[in-house]
Design a protein around this motif. Structure first.
Motif, PDB file in Angstrom:
ATOM      1  N   CYS A 179       0.875  -1.083  -0.098  1.00  0.00           N
ATOM      2  CA  CYS A 179      -0.028   0.001  -0.047  1.00  0.00           C
ATOM      3  C   CYS A 179       0.862   1.175  -0.016  1.00  0.00           C
ATOM      4  O   CYS A 179       0.483   2.211  -0.656  1.00  0.00           O
ATOM      5  CB  CYS A 179      -1.046  -0.009   1.423  1.00  0.00           C
ATOM      6  SG  CYS A 179      -1.951   1.331   1.225  1.00  0.00           S
ATOM      7  N   ILE A 184      -9.593   1.222   0.125  1.00  0.00           N
ATOM      8  CA  ILE A 184      -9.093   0.543  -1.045  1.00  0.00           C
ATOM      9  C   ILE A 184      -9.940   1.614  -2.518  1.00  0.00           C
ATOM     10  O   ILE A 184      -8.976   1.780  -3.389  1.00  0.00           O
ATOM     11  CB  ILE A 184      -9.564  -0.803  -1.379  1.00  0.00           C
ATOM     12  CG1 ILE A 184      -8.888  -1.506  -0.261  1.00  0.00           C
ATOM     13  CG2 ILE A 184      -8.990  -1.519  -2.523  1.00  0.00           C
ATOM     14  CD1 ILE A 184      -7.593  -1.407   0.139  1.00  0.00           C
ATOM     15  N   VAL A 244      -7.971   4.622  -3.031  1.00  0.00           N
ATOM     16  CA  VAL A 244      -6.466   4.410  -3.348  1.00  0.00           C
ATOM     17  C   VAL A 244      -6.365   4.315  -4.760  1.00  0.00           C
ATOM     18  O   VAL A 244      -5.851   4.829  -5.588  1.00  0.00           O
ATOM     19  CB  VAL A 244      -5.843   3.260  -2.684  1.00  0.00           C
ATOM     20  CG1 VAL A 244      -4.706   2.713  -3.387  1.00  0.00           C
ATOM     21  CG2 VAL A 244      -5.437   3.409  -1.254  1.00  0.00           C
ATOM     22  N   GLN A 245      -7.661   3.449  -5.340  1.00  0.00           N
ATOM     23  CA  GLN A 245      -7.722   3.401  -6.853  1.00  0.00           C
ATOM     24  C   GLN A 245      -8.057   4.521  -7.515  1.00  0.00           C
ATOM     25  O   GLN A 245      -7.516   5.070  -8.617  1.00  0.00           O
ATOM     26  CB  GLN A 245      -8.828   2.115  -7.050  1.00  0.00           C
ATOM     27  CG  GLN A 245      -8.489   0.821  -6.449  1.00  0.00           C
ATOM     28  CD  GLN A 245      -9.495  -0.112  -6.589  1.00  0.00           C
ATOM     29  OE1 GLN A 245     -10.785   0.316  -6.623  1.00  0.00           O
ATOM     30  NE2 GLN A 245      -9.164  -1.639  -6.494  1.00  0.00           N
ATOM     31  N   LEU A 277       0.508  -0.197  -8.366  1.00  0.00           N
ATOM     32  CA  LEU A 277      -0.318   0.026  -7.189  1.00  0.00           C
ATOM     33  C   LEU A 277      -1.674  -0.191  -7.514  1.00  0.00           C
ATOM     34  O   LEU A 277      -2.505  -0.953  -6.969  1.00  0.00           O
ATOM     35  CB  LEU A 277      -0.269   1.319  -6.476  1.00  0.00           C
ATOM     36  CG  LEU A 277      -1.113   1.740  -5.208  1.00  0.00           C
ATOM     37  CD1 LEU A 277      -0.971   0.599  -4.371  1.00  0.00           C
ATOM     38  CD2 LEU A 277      -0.768   2.972  -4.761  1.00  0.00           C
ATOM     39  N   SER A 316      -4.006  -3.243  -5.950  1.00  0.00           N
ATOM     40  CA  SER A 316      -5.088  -2.565  -5.045  1.00  0.00           C
ATOM     41  C   SER A 316      -6.401  -3.649  -5.341  1.00  0.00           C
ATOM     42  O   SER A 316      -7.084  -3.764  -4.202  1.00  0.00           O
ATOM     43  CB  SER A 316      -5.458  -1.273  -5.431  1.00  0.00           C
ATOM     44  OG  SER A 316      -6.067  -1.265  -6.821  1.00  0.00           O
TER      45      SER A 316
END
Length: 490
Positions: free
Chosen positions: A13, A78, A81-82, A183, A187
């Motif tokens: 992460c 999550i 993050v995406q 990433l 993810s």
């Protein structure tokens, strides 16, 4: 096995933090490259324009961090993050392919927005998946990966000075796409935060995640059951009284203190002046009398010092000595290093003196500042800002604290290059005064949080809401409604 999974998950992460470090660090080299100066094509105003390249990025970071508070609550860690990574890919592509300076600035703003999202979400996520006794190490990986990003950026920048044409600056900016893409792909295999799942009544999923994080041994599973029960009880109680308003951050004395600590530690990290060195290190080295090539080389070596120190600190020290002592050590150390640096530059002006010993001493003070930052505010600011809030305000609280960080980052990135050029050593006096004030405030008002679960922070900060009482009241209220309905039916 659970510890290995936790650490592996946190490291992956933290690729978002690597992207943060690389994106922030590469610009310090790019703005010194001859091809980029030709691309800007405005030598008279180059100092202010190069400052704009940096400050537009950090301005975008501010708004990204502000937006991430809402997306983390609504869609989870999550998905946020995406979102950040997809926007990062867009912004980085605009920078490396820019055909004019305006396009470059827009790309910096877009990429900055993405980094703002990731800079707030990565430590938040790692805080919520980390067991208490390893939380300092796991969340400290944020600063570790930022530092590694800076190392890679500095050496890429040093190597690219030998290239010809616009590839000299397009290549280092384009390399940002690689960690972002990695990433994004990874993810999809990362679990959601169990605390966010509990907030959204996905209790079975949350239980499975907690058990996975703890490992498969019998003792680990028992620990997982205990942690999940405490987590569930506290979070369900918080949900009942949650208003999702920013005013929650100062609604009670305990919450006001939490907000003060979280925002304070992030702002004080900027007062260390570390990002002035990260963004404008080559300019500072030239102010000490080094050539442009020497400045880039020294900046590349400088970039390795912090991450090495940070790794040993988060591995061996942070979860043992706690948070408060390192912060006080850092603030006091910065007063000393900036005082010496100020005296050196004032006594041996670079344009008048060729004293090599003074140059080396000045560089040593800059290196020591990086070392002391990595032993204090570097990792501790991310840990403390994300761990002090209860689940009901952790997302928005971390967002506000990160926004405060970026707001002062914008300020320093905009004025520092101009200040170093125009007032030289007098600019460092600002950091001497600020860090002296920080030392006093931390000593008087900051608590020690090491070893506590996120749910135990309520007792430390004297929260008025007790989870047992809230749940009992809710249960009694539900029973009363049920009895009333049964009476009406009868």
């Amino acid at each position: 096995m659970g510890q290995v999974y936790n650490i592996s998950l946190a490291i992956f992460c933290a690729i978002g933090s690597f992207l943060f470090g690389y994106d922030s660090g590469i610009i310090s080299s790019v703005i010194t490259l001859p091809a980029f100066k030709s691309f800007v094509n405005n030598p008279k105003n180059y100092d202010s324009l190069s400052g704009a390249v940096v400050s537009t990025f950090t301005g975008g970071c501010f708004f990204g961090a502000a937006t991430a508070g809402w997306t983390n609550d609504k869609f989870g860690r999550i998905r946020t993050v995406q979102l950040g990574v997809i926007i990062a890919l867009w912004g980085c592509a605009m920078q490396s392919g820019a055909n004019n300076f305006a396009c470059m600035l827009i790309g910096r703003i877009v990429a900055g927005f993405a980094i703002g999202v990731l800079s707030m979400t990565v430590p938040l996520y790692n805080t919520e998946i980390a067991p208490p006794k390893y939380r300092g190490f796991i969340v400290g990986l944020t600063q570790q990966m930022i530092g590694i990003g800076f190392i890679v950026a500095n050496w890429v920048g040093y190597g690219c000075q030998f290239l010809k044409g616009n590839v000299q600056w397009r290549l280092p900016l384009g390399l940002q796409l690689a960690p972002a893409a990695l990433l994004l792909l990874g993810s999809f295999f990362m679990p959601q935060s169990p605390r966010w799942l509990l907030e959204h009544d996905r209790d079975d999923e949350a239980r499975r995640v907690v058990h996975t994080l703890h490992g498969s041994s019998a003792s680990a599973q028992e620990e997982a059951d205990v942690e999940f029960a405490e987590m569930r009880e506290t979070i369900k109680a918080e949900v009942l009284v949650r208003s999702r308003s920013i005013t929650d951050l100062w609604a009670t004395r305990g919450m006001l203190r939490r907000t003060f600590v979280a925002v304070g530690v992030q702002v004080f990290g900027q007062f260390s002046g570390i990002n002035v060195i990260n963004y404008f290190g080559p300019s500072m080295y030239r102010a000490l009398g080094l050539s442009a090539g020497q400045s880039l080389l020294v900046q590349g070596i400088y970039g390795a010092v912090g991450p090495i120190t940070n790794f040993f600190f988060i591995t061996l020290i942070l979860d043992t000595v706690g948070r408060k002592k390192p912060l006080m050590f850092g603030a006091g150390s910065f007063v000393v290093t900036y005082s010496v640096l100020t005296a050196i530059v004032a006594s041996f002006p670079p344009d008048e003196s060729t004293n090599l010993a003074a140059q080396r001493a000045g560089i040593a003070m800059i290196f020591l500042t990086s070392i002391f930052f990595s032993l204090s505010f570097g990792p501790v600011s991310w840990v403390l800002a994300s761990e002090v809030f209860p689940t009901r305000t952790r997302s928005i609280g971390t967002s506000v604290a990160t926004c405060a960080n970026w707001a002062f980052n914008v300020l320093f990135s905009q004025v520092s290059n101009i200040a170093i050029t125009n007032i030289s050593w007098r600019y460092y006096l600002v950091f001497i005064v600020l860090n002296a004030i920080d030392f006093i405030i931390i000593g008087l008002f900051f608590p020690e949080t090491k070893g506590l679960t996120l749910e135990q922070m309520a007792e430390l900060f004297g929260d008025e809401v007790d989870a047992h009482d809230v749940l009992q009241c809710a249960a009694a209220h539900e029973k009363l409604n049920h009895d009333h309905l049964e009476t009406e039916k009868a």
